[in-house]
Design a protein around this motif. Structure first.
Motif, short mmCIF file in Angstrom:
data_model
loop_
_atom_site.label_atom_id
_atom_site.label_comp_id
_atom_site.label_asym_id
_atom_site.label_seq_id
_atom_site.Cartn_x
_atom_site.Cartn_y
_atom_site.Cartn_z
N TYR A 54 46.28 45.55 47.94
CA TYR A 54 46.13 44.81 46.84
C TYR A 54 46.90 43.95 46.14
O TYR A 54 48.24 45.08 46.06
CB TYR A 54 45.13 45.82 46.08
CG TYR A 54 44.00 46.51 47.43
CD1 TYR A 54 42.18 45.85 47.14
CD2 TYR A 54 44.30 47.60 48.21
CE1 TYR A 54 41.73 45.98 48.32
CE2 TYR A 54 43.31 47.76 48.88
CZ TYR A 54 42.25 47.85 48.92
OH TYR A 54 40.61 47.70 50.12
N ALA A 55 46.43 43.92 45.12
CA ALA A 55 46.97 43.67 43.80
C ALA A 55 46.11 44.17 42.31
O ALA A 55 45.33 43.64 42.95
CB ALA A 55 47.69 41.89 43.38
N ASP A 56 47.20 44.82 41.99
CA ASP A 56 46.55 45.88 40.62
C ASP A 56 46.94 44.70 39.57
O ASP A 56 48.25 44.80 39.48
CB ASP A 56 46.99 46.86 40.11
CG ASP A 56 45.94 47.83 41.40
OD1 ASP A 56 45.36 47.08 42.24
OD2 ASP A 56 46.38 49.17 41.47
N ILE A 57 46.24 43.87 38.43
CA ILE A 57 46.25 43.12 37.16
C ILE A 57 46.15 44.23 36.38
O ILE A 57 44.87 44.66 36.09
CB ILE A 57 45.24 41.46 37.91
CG1 ILE A 57 45.97 41.01 39.05
CG2 ILE A 57 46.32 41.12 36.10
CD1 ILE A 57 45.05 40.50 39.31
N THR A 58 46.72 44.71 35.88
CA THR A 58 46.07 45.59 34.65
C THR A 58 47.05 44.73 33.11
O THR A 58 47.68 44.12 32.91
CB THR A 58 47.63 46.33 34.35
OG1 THR A 58 47.00 47.18 35.59
CG2 THR A 58 47.02 47.26 33.36
N ILE A 59 45.70 44.62 32.60
CA ILE A 59 45.59 43.47 31.27
C ILE A 59 45.98 44.40 29.90
O ILE A 59 44.69 45.03 30.13
CB ILE A 59 44.82 42.48 30.92
CG1 ILE A 59 44.64 41.22 31.69
CG2 ILE A 59 44.32 41.57 29.85
CD1 ILE A 59 44.02 41.98 33.16
N THR A 115 42.50 47.52 34.88
CA THR A 115 42.94 46.38 35.91
C THR A 115 41.87 46.55 36.95
O THR A 115 41.33 47.13 37.51
CB THR A 115 43.58 49.31 36.33
OG1 THR A 115 44.16 49.14 35.55
CG2 THR A 115 44.67 47.98 37.73
N VAL A 116 42.69 45.39 37.15
CA VAL A 116 42.06 44.14 38.35
C VAL A 116 42.57 44.47 39.66
O VAL A 116 43.10 44.01 39.58
CB VAL A 116 41.12 43.22 37.91
CG1 VAL A 116 40.59 42.27 38.74
CG2 VAL A 116 41.23 43.09 35.87
N ARG A 117 41.88 45.23 40.18
CA ARG A 117 42.11 45.44 42.05
C ARG A 117 41.45 44.36 43.27
O ARG A 117 41.02 43.91 42.69
CB ARG A 117 42.14 46.56 42.45
CG ARG A 117 42.22 47.10 44.11
CD ARG A 117 42.28 48.17 44.46
NE ARG A 117 43.59 49.17 43.67
CZ ARG A 117 44.09 50.26 44.63
NH1 ARG A 117 43.62 50.72 45.26
NH2 ARG A 117 45.09 50.84 44.00
#
Length: 516
Positions: free
Chosen positions: A435-440, A505-507
């Motif tokens: 997974y990629a955890d994309i945190t804004i 955080t969008v996984r």
């Protein structure tokens, strides 16, 4: 010559009888026939045959001495081992007196009772075996005379009814308790007794001395003499109280279980009806939303189109005031159209009709595209977006359109709710090469902990902080983003406090080439 004849005659007579001896009071043997010698072998070890013939065995000598003192007859049962077997004798020892009534001798005769003793021993063994089997097969046994009165009851009746056999003898079975009647009111046991036929397992209810009720299964068979005359009944009795109580409890439990099953069945039916109504309601709602979205989009598109035409002054110039109004109409129309699109997407997701096409998509490109879409609004608030960037090459397995929609929604929320001159950034972390955890993140006032679960619900916003009703929006962006992320195998989570801002955080799933 006369003495010899007399001796021979004496021997001839007594050799024919059972073993016998005659001895003086001091124990000296006067005479012993062959049967006695063969059975008891008088004398002790080490004596010659002649000496043995003049001495009695010790146990017989003891009897002779006792009779010499008491002058009375003795009858005893004696045993002697002959080889591997033991023989039993009933012996009678009696004194002999002369004419002056002086004791001159003691005589003993022995009658072989081995068969009788063995038969009695076998009888006792069989009786004991019978009693053991009877005790194992029943609680107590009974016997009556021809009149039906009890003349024998086994000792175990005390444990059963609390009365000794002595107090029960002479009573009728019907006096001990009450026989359970048949369905037609007849008494199976009493009818059988009257006809002198067997009966089996007839319940008899007995109240013991403590007042407790016990129930016994009574079975009996008629007894007849050799001449065929009826002499009474013999039978057994089994305590079935505990078994009946267990059966009653089992029956009660069965009834309770059946009632519980019926209740569960009724509730399941109600749940099925409720679920069917809910499905129908959801279907109706989705159909309504889809129809309303279509009906609303058509005039909105016309309004937006006419506003754009007026703003371009295609048919002539307009005043500054009208130009401002046209701009408001155009922005409001676009906002309302975006809201309708979100409602339609949620309806499609709930009805599993939204199309998702997973392809390999670079994350960097989507972040740049999302940044372009929110740039204007961010510049109006002087927000620092320099930290929104991807320094490494990360490819996602997502639907590009839906992934961009998620990023725009979350970054757009951060721009919308971050105050003037705030800062917004983006981080990316790889988790387990899967997974990629994309945190804004932002530097806004944050969300209270008790409201963090609410912001993902449709049409819900927190009542305090940055998600208050004073801000534009109706609370569909995060709901739609979460559903889209889950459809693509991912998720969205939030960390926030009122002092440090928020971190969404969008996984999302990595493309295979990232783990090759």
């Amino acid at each position: 010559m006369q003495s010899i004849v007399s001796r021979e005659f004496f021997d001839a007579v007594f050799e024919q009888v059972q073993p016998m001896y005659m001895a003086r009071p001091d124990g000296a043997v006067i005479y012993a026939n062959t049967g006695y010698k063969d059975c008891f072998r008088p004398g002790i070890n080490g004596q010659s045959e002649e000496e043995k013939l003049t001495t009695l065995p010790l146990d017989h000598l003891e009897i002779v001495r006792q009779i010499a003192e008491t002058k009375e007859t003795e009858t005893r049962v004696v045993s002697v081992r002959t080889g591997k077997e033991v023989e039993h004798f009933v012996s009678r020892h009696f004194p002999i007196f002369d004419e002056s009534d002086h004791l001159i001798a003691i005589c003993g005769s022995f009658s072989n009772s081995t068969k009788q003793v063995n038969a009695e021993a076998k009888l006792r063994l069989e009786k004991r075996r019978f009693l053991d089997i009877t005790r194992a097969a029943s609680d107590w046994i009974w016997e009556t005379d021809a009149e039906g009165r009890l003349n024998f009851v086994s000792d175990r009746v005390v444990q059963a009814v609390g009365l000794p056999p002595l107090l029960i003898k002479g009573k009728y079975l019907s006096e001990l308790g009450i026989f359970k009647p048949e369905e037609d009111g007849s008494n199976k046991a009493e009818q059988a007794i009257a006809r002198h036929v067997p009966f089996r397992s007839v319940p008899l209810e007995i109240q013991d001395v403590n007042g407790d009720i016990k129930i016994f299964n009574i079975s009996g068979v008629p007894v007849f003499s050799e001449k065929g005359r009826f002499t009474g009944y013999r039978g057994t009795s089994d305590d079935i109280t505990a078994r009946l109580l267990a059966e009653d409890e089992a029956l009660s439990s069965k009834v309770d279980l059946e009632q519980a099953i019926n209740e569960i069945t009724n509730k399941n039916i109600q749940l099925e009806v409720t679920a069917r109504k809910a499905v129908e309601s959801a279907r109706a709602k989705n159909t309504f939303l889809a129809n309303m979205s279509h009906e609303l989009r058509t005039p909105l598109n016309a309004i937006i189109g006419f506003a754009e035409v007026i703003g371009l002054e295609t048919f002539g110039p307009i005043s500054d005031k009208y130009r401002e109004y046209v701009g408001d109409i155009l922005n409001s129309g676009k906002h309302l159209l975006s809201l309708i699109e979100d409602i339609l997407d949620i309806a499609r997701i709930e009805s599993d009709k939204i199309p998702i096409e997973i392809v390999t998509t670079p994350l960097g490109g989507m972040v740049r595209d999302a940044l372009v879409l929110v740039q204007t609004h961010a510049e109006e608030k002087n927000l620092d977006l320099s930290e929104i960037k991807i320094d490494k090459n990360v490819n996602l397995a997502v639907d590009p359109t839906r992934c961009l929609q998620i990023l725009v929604n979350i970054i757009g929320n951060a721009v919308k709710f971050t105050p003037q001159r705030g800062k917004i950034g983006l981080e990316c972390h790889i988790v387990d090469d899967t997974y990629a955890d994309i945190t804004i993140w932002d530097t806004g006032p944050g969300i209270p902990e008790e409201d963090q679960d609410k912001i993902f619900e449709a049409f819900k916003q927190a009542h305090e902080g940055v998600y208050s009703r004073g801000t534009d929006g109706v609370g569909l962006g995060l709901t739609l983003s979460l559903k889209l992320a889950q459809l693509m195998g991912g998720n969205i989570s939030v960390e926030s406090s009122l002092s440090t801002g928020s971190r969404f955080t969008v996984r999302l799933c990595l493309a295979d080439e990232n783990t090759a």
